[in-house]
Design a protein around this motif. Structure first.
Motif, PDB file in Angstrom:
ATOM      1  N   VAL A 142      43.467  46.196  37.265  1.00 61.85           N
ATOM      2  CA  VAL A 142      42.541  45.184  37.755  1.00 61.85           C
ATOM      3  C   VAL A 142      43.023  44.686  39.101  1.00 61.85           C
ATOM      4  N   VAL A 143      42.107  44.604  40.052  1.00 64.78           N
ATOM      5  CA  VAL A 143      42.400  43.975  41.337  1.00 64.78           C
ATOM      6  C   VAL A 143      41.352  42.901  41.568  1.00 64.78           C
ATOM      7  N   GLY A 144      41.764  41.856  42.239  1.00 65.96           N
ATOM      8  CA  GLY A 144      40.827  40.786  42.497  1.00 65.96           C
ATOM      9  C   GLY A 144      41.313  39.902  43.619  1.00 65.96           C
ATOM     10  N   ALA A 145      40.421  39.060  44.067  1.00 65.73           N
ATOM     11  CA  ALA A 145      40.755  38.149  45.146  1.00 65.73           C
ATOM     12  C   ALA A 145      39.818  36.950  45.102  1.00 65.73           C
ATOM     13  N   GLU A 146      40.376  35.814  45.492  1.00 65.06           N
ATOM     14  CA  GLU A 146      39.566  34.635  45.743  1.00 65.06           C
ATOM     15  C   GLU A 146      39.175  34.713  47.208  1.00 65.06           C
ATOM     16  N   LEU A 147      37.903  34.667  47.489  1.00 63.21           N
ATOM     17  CA  LEU A 147      37.398  34.819  48.841  1.00 63.21           C
ATOM     18  C   LEU A 147      36.940  33.478  49.403  1.00 63.21           C
ATOM     19  N   PRO A 148      36.844  33.379  50.718  1.00 64.38           N
ATOM     20  CA  PRO A 148      36.357  32.128  51.326  1.00 64.38           C
ATOM     21  C   PRO A 148      34.994  31.733  50.763  1.00 64.38           C
ATOM     22  N   GLY A 149      34.757  30.446  50.690  1.00 67.01           N
ATOM     23  CA  GLY A 149      33.476  29.944  50.197  1.00 67.01           C
ATOM     24  C   GLY A 149      33.399  29.845  48.694  1.00 67.01           C
ATOM     25  N   GLY A 150      34.528  30.031  47.984  1.00 65.82           N
ATOM     26  CA  GLY A 150      34.530  29.935  46.532  1.00 65.82           C
ATOM     27  C   GLY A 150      34.099  31.190  45.810  1.00 65.82           C
ATOM     28  N   TYR A 151      34.017  32.301  46.529  1.00 68.74           N
ATOM     29  CA  TYR A 151      33.631  33.566  45.911  1.00 68.74           C
ATOM     30  C   TYR A 151      34.827  34.229  45.241  1.00 68.74           C
ATOM     31  N   THR A 152      34.535  34.982  44.203  1.00 67.20           N
ATOM     32  CA  THR A 152      35.547  35.740  43.478  1.00 67.20           C
ATOM     33  C   THR A 152      35.151  37.211  43.489  1.00 67.20           C
ATOM     34  N   PHE A 153      36.137  38.081  43.702  1.00 62.67           N
ATOM     35  CA  PHE A 153      35.924  39.523  43.612  1.00 62.67           C
ATOM     36  C   PHE A 153      36.901  40.065  42.583  1.00 62.67           C
ATOM     37  N   VAL A 154      36.398  40.849  41.637  1.00 58.04           N
ATOM     38  CA  VAL A 154      37.241  41.498  40.629  1.00 58.04           C
ATOM     39  C   VAL A 154      36.723  42.921  40.438  1.00 58.04           C
ATOM     40  N   TYR A 155      37.654  43.881  40.460  1.00 60.43           N
ATOM     41  CA  TYR A 155      37.327  45.276  40.136  1.00 60.43           C
ATOM     42  C   TYR A 155      38.333  45.727  39.097  1.00 60.43           C
ATOM     43  N   ALA A 156      37.834  46.217  37.977  1.00 63.07           N
ATOM     44  CA  ALA A 156      38.686  46.721  36.900  1.00 63.07           C
ATOM     45  C   ALA A 156      38.235  48.129  36.572  1.00 63.07           C
ATOM     46  N   GLY A 157      39.188  49.007  36.330  1.00 59.98           N
ATOM     47  CA  GLY A 157      38.805  50.370  36.018  1.00 59.98           C
ATOM     48  C   GLY A 157      39.875  51.121  35.262  1.00 59.98           C
ATOM     49  N   CYS A 158      39.456  52.225  34.690  1.00 61.86           N
ATOM     50  CA  CYS A 158      40.382  53.134  34.027  1.00 61.86           C
ATOM     51  C   CYS A 158      41.125  53.911  35.119  1.00 61.86           C
ATOM     52  N   PRO A 159      42.159  54.653  34.771  1.00 62.42           N
ATOM     53  CA  PRO A 159      42.915  55.372  35.805  1.00 62.42           C
ATOM     54  C   PRO A 159      42.051  56.261  36.699  1.00 62.42           C
ATOM     55  N   THR A 160      41.072  56.965  36.142  1.00 60.79           N
ATOM     56  CA  THR A 160      40.247  57.831  36.987  1.00 60.79           C
ATOM     57  C   THR A 160      39.336  57.024  37.914  1.00 60.79           C
ATOM     58  N   ALA A 161      38.993  55.806  37.537  1.00 58.60           N
ATOM     59  CA  ALA A 161      38.171  54.967  38.407  1.00 58.60           C
ATOM     60  C   ALA A 161      38.931  54.597  39.676  1.00 58.60           C
ATOM     61  N   PHE A 162      40.249  54.500  39.573  1.00 55.78           N
ATOM     62  CA  PHE A 162      41.049  54.131  40.739  1.00 55.78           C
ATOM     63  C   PHE A 162      41.422  55.331  41.603  1.00 55.78           C
ATOM     64  N   LEU A 163      41.176  56.535  41.111  1.00 61.34           N
ATOM     65  CA  LEU A 163      41.425  57.715  41.954  1.00 61.34           C
ATOM     66  C   LEU A 163      40.442  57.760  43.116  1.00 61.34           C
ATOM     67  N   ALA A 164      39.214  57.352  42.867  1.00 64.70           N
ATOM     68  CA  ALA A 164      38.183  57.313  43.908  1.00 64.70           C
ATOM     69  C   ALA A 164      37.266  56.126  43.600  1.00 64.70           C
ATOM     70  N   PRO A 165      37.727  54.894  43.902  1.00 61.85           N
ATOM     71  CA  PRO A 165      36.923  53.710  43.570  1.00 61.85           C
ATOM     72  C   PRO A 165      35.516  53.786  44.169  1.00 61.85           C
TER      73      PRO A 165
END
Length: 188
Positions: free
Chosen positions: A17-40
């Motif tokens: 899982v990777v994520g970040a709190e972004l300016p303006g109160g936005y949240t970004f989260v990306y979660a994936g299985c190992p193959t999802a991270f080979l080519a997000p």
């Protein structure tokens, strides 16, 4: 062969899982299985499918692989509360078969799920987010699948009642974690 242990079921591991709190109160989260991270990507893998909603809370997409398991999930927006889109709540979906997800495909296709953020924040999903759910799932699947692999056929007779009783025992033992769950009375 006699004396050889039954094959071990490969257990699902935590998603990356990777994520970040972004300016303006936005949240970004990306979660994936190992193959999802080979080519997000937000594109579904071959034979898979992407389910996406965009609402006042933001964009949420659940991508299914060809095996009907959650391949990845992405969220970008302003969640309705801090708790709603924590990285762990998105990450726990990865690797689950859609059969765990409260008729997700059927309801999405029928137009009954206009907001995936709220859908995965409903009380039914609390069990999926619990830190003991993975162990519960594995404890239910391991003997069933080991028997199926050893005998070449799965005996589902009685499995439903066993699963129901085991899950009810799990929730009862952790009732403070599931305050909105209505449980049937236990028989004396």
């Amino acid at each position: 062969a006699p004396g050889t242990p039954p094959p071990q079921l490969p257990l699902l591991r935590a998603a990356r899982v990777v994520g970040a709190e972004l300016p303006g109160g936005y949240t970004f989260v990306y979660a994936g299985c190992p193959t999802a991270f080979l080519a997000p990507s937000i594109e579904a893998p071959d034979g898979g499918r992407a389910l996406r909603t965009v609402t006042q809370w933001g964009l949420m997409q659940v991508t299914l692989g060809p095996d009907a398991r959650v391949h990845s999930a992405v969220y970008l927006g302003k969640p309705p509360s801090e708790r709603e889109m924590q990285a762990s709540r998105i990450g726990c979906l990865v690797g689950l078969h859609v059969s765990y997800l409260n008729r997700l495909i059927e309801r999405f296709d029928a137009g009954e799920l206009p907001d995936l953020v709220l859908f995965f924040s409903e009380p039914w999903a609390e069990l999926l987010h619990h830190d003991g759910f993975g162990a519960l799932r594995d404890s239910l699947l391991q003997p069933y699948l080991a028997d199926a692999l050893a005998s070449g056929a799965a005996d589902a007779a009685g499995m439903g009642a066993h699963v129901r009783d085991t899950v009810l025992d799990f929730v009862r033992a952790r009732q403070p974690d599931f305050p909105l769950y209505q449980l049937p009375a236990t028989s004396a």
